[in-house]
Design an enzyme around this catalytic site. Structure first.
Site, short mmCIF file in Angstrom:
data_model
loop_
_atom_site.label_atom_id
_atom_site.label_comp_id
_atom_site.label_asym_id
_atom_site.label_seq_id
_atom_site.Cartn_x
_atom_site.Cartn_y
_atom_site.Cartn_z
N ASP A 162 -2.74 0.47 -6.21
CA ASP A 162 -3.87 1.37 -7.04
C ASP A 162 -3.21 2.82 -8.08
O ASP A 162 -4.17 3.54 -7.63
CB ASP A 162 -5.28 1.45 -6.36
CG ASP A 162 -5.84 -0.02 -6.15
OD1 ASP A 162 -4.94 -1.00 -6.67
OD2 ASP A 162 -6.74 0.05 -5.20
N ASP A 185 -1.59 -4.55 -8.09
CA ASP A 185 -2.56 -4.03 -9.41
C ASP A 185 -2.78 -2.63 -9.11
O ASP A 185 -3.55 -1.82 -9.72
CB ASP A 185 -4.38 -4.47 -8.14
CG ASP A 185 -4.36 -5.76 -7.17
OD1 ASP A 185 -3.64 -6.42 -8.18
OD2 ASP A 185 -5.54 -5.40 -6.40
#
Length: 316
Positions: A162, A185
């Site tokens: 992230d 991600d």
């Protein structure tokens, strides 16, 4: 009448003092960790900037490592944070989602982990590194964006899971000539973002993007003329998976390394195959072979691709 005159004079005096603030102008202010600038921290420089400025103001940050957890607040506009040297001007912090306290026994959560949160609009970052250098103990955001018309030029964004959270639907972001790295991600969220000539570097076998583009938003993430690279030994990376229904991600005219999986994309949840907008056009490199791509992804035609320009996607 006398009281009114005195009150007026007092107000004028206050206004003159306010107007005399030397930082209330478009000049550059300097931050230096070694004390040779006007401020030793970026936070101090941000604090003296006037709200809703109509002029462009530069905060010049000299080389050094600044351990700061920063917010550029919503009422600041037209600020440029300019590093002296991209690789040697570093703003860093080390929060991660699983830090526990008496107030938060289950951890602080992803969205409190940022090193830099940009809430203001028309903000520019240039020639600087934003890093979350926490250990790999959970989600750890380096850059969290909420404002509109944000521009990032020749910056590095370093982290693991992230790294960049593009946090507000309807906002528009531009990344040019940037280096972005992470594990899982590491570019995620609902904003519209155009990435031009950036290096996107995977540090683990995982997923690059996790778009959560709203259904009524035409574009999500567009990567144009970017290079996808990876650490040695990394061979199984997906271009993306949809964090929410209707996630939009396009790679066009990019160089995809051999770490990209043949199927290209993951659905996250099976039903999202019906709504995910996952698209490619004219990519090259060992990871660009589309013969085994998932059936629910799309390849643009030349005519379709010609319509997708930076101006069309983000407006500048």
């Amino acid at each position: 009448m006398k009281k009114l005159i005195l009150l007026t004079l007092a107000l004028l005096a206050v206004m003159q003092v306010s107007a005399a603030n030397k930082y209330d102008n478009p000049d550059t202010i300097v931050v230096a960790r070694d004390g040779t600038g006007e401020f030793r921290t970026v936070e101090e420089a941000i604090e003296v900037c006037r709200a809703f400025m109509e002029y462009h103001k530069v905060i010049f940050v000299k080389k050094g490592t600044y351990k700061e957890k920063l917010i550029v607040p919503q009422w600041l506009t037209n600020i440029e944070i300019l590093g002296e040297d991209r690789d040697n001007t570093i703003i860093t912090y080390d929060d991660h989602a699983n830090i526990r306290s008496a107030e938060r026994p289950n951890g602080i959560g992803t969205f409190r982990t940022y090193t830099l949160k940009v809430q203001g609009s028309r903000i520019t970052l240039k020639n600087i590194t934003i890093e979350n250098n926490s250990a790999r103990l959970g989600q750890a955001v380096a850059l969290h964006t909420e404002g509109d018309q944000l521009t990032f030029i020749n910056c590095r964004f370093l982290g693991h899971q992230d790294t960049i959270f593009t946090g507000t639907p309807g906002t528009r972001l531009l990344f040019t000539d940037c280096y972005i790295e992470g594990t899982t991600d590491f570019i995620f969220g609902p904003a519209t973002a155009w990435f031009e000539n950036c290096e996107i570097h995977s540090k683990a076998n995982s997923y690059i993007t996790a778009a959560s583009t709203p259904a009524d938003q035409t574009y999500g993430y567009v990567f144009s003329n970017c290079r996808l690279t990876a650490d040695e030994g990394i061979t199984k990376v997906y271009l993306g998976r949809p964090w929410r229904d209707y996630g939009y991600t396009l790679f066009m005219n990019c160089i995809l390394g051999n770490h990209i999986r043949p199927e290209g994309w993951h659905h996250w949840q099976k039903e999202r195959e019906q709504t995910a907008r996952y698209i490619e056009y004219n990519n090259t490199g060992e990871g660009s072979d589309i013969s085994k791509r998932v059936a629910w992804s799309k390849q643009l035609s030349k005519k379709e691709a010609a319509k997708i320009t930076r101006q069309e996607v983000i407006g500048w």
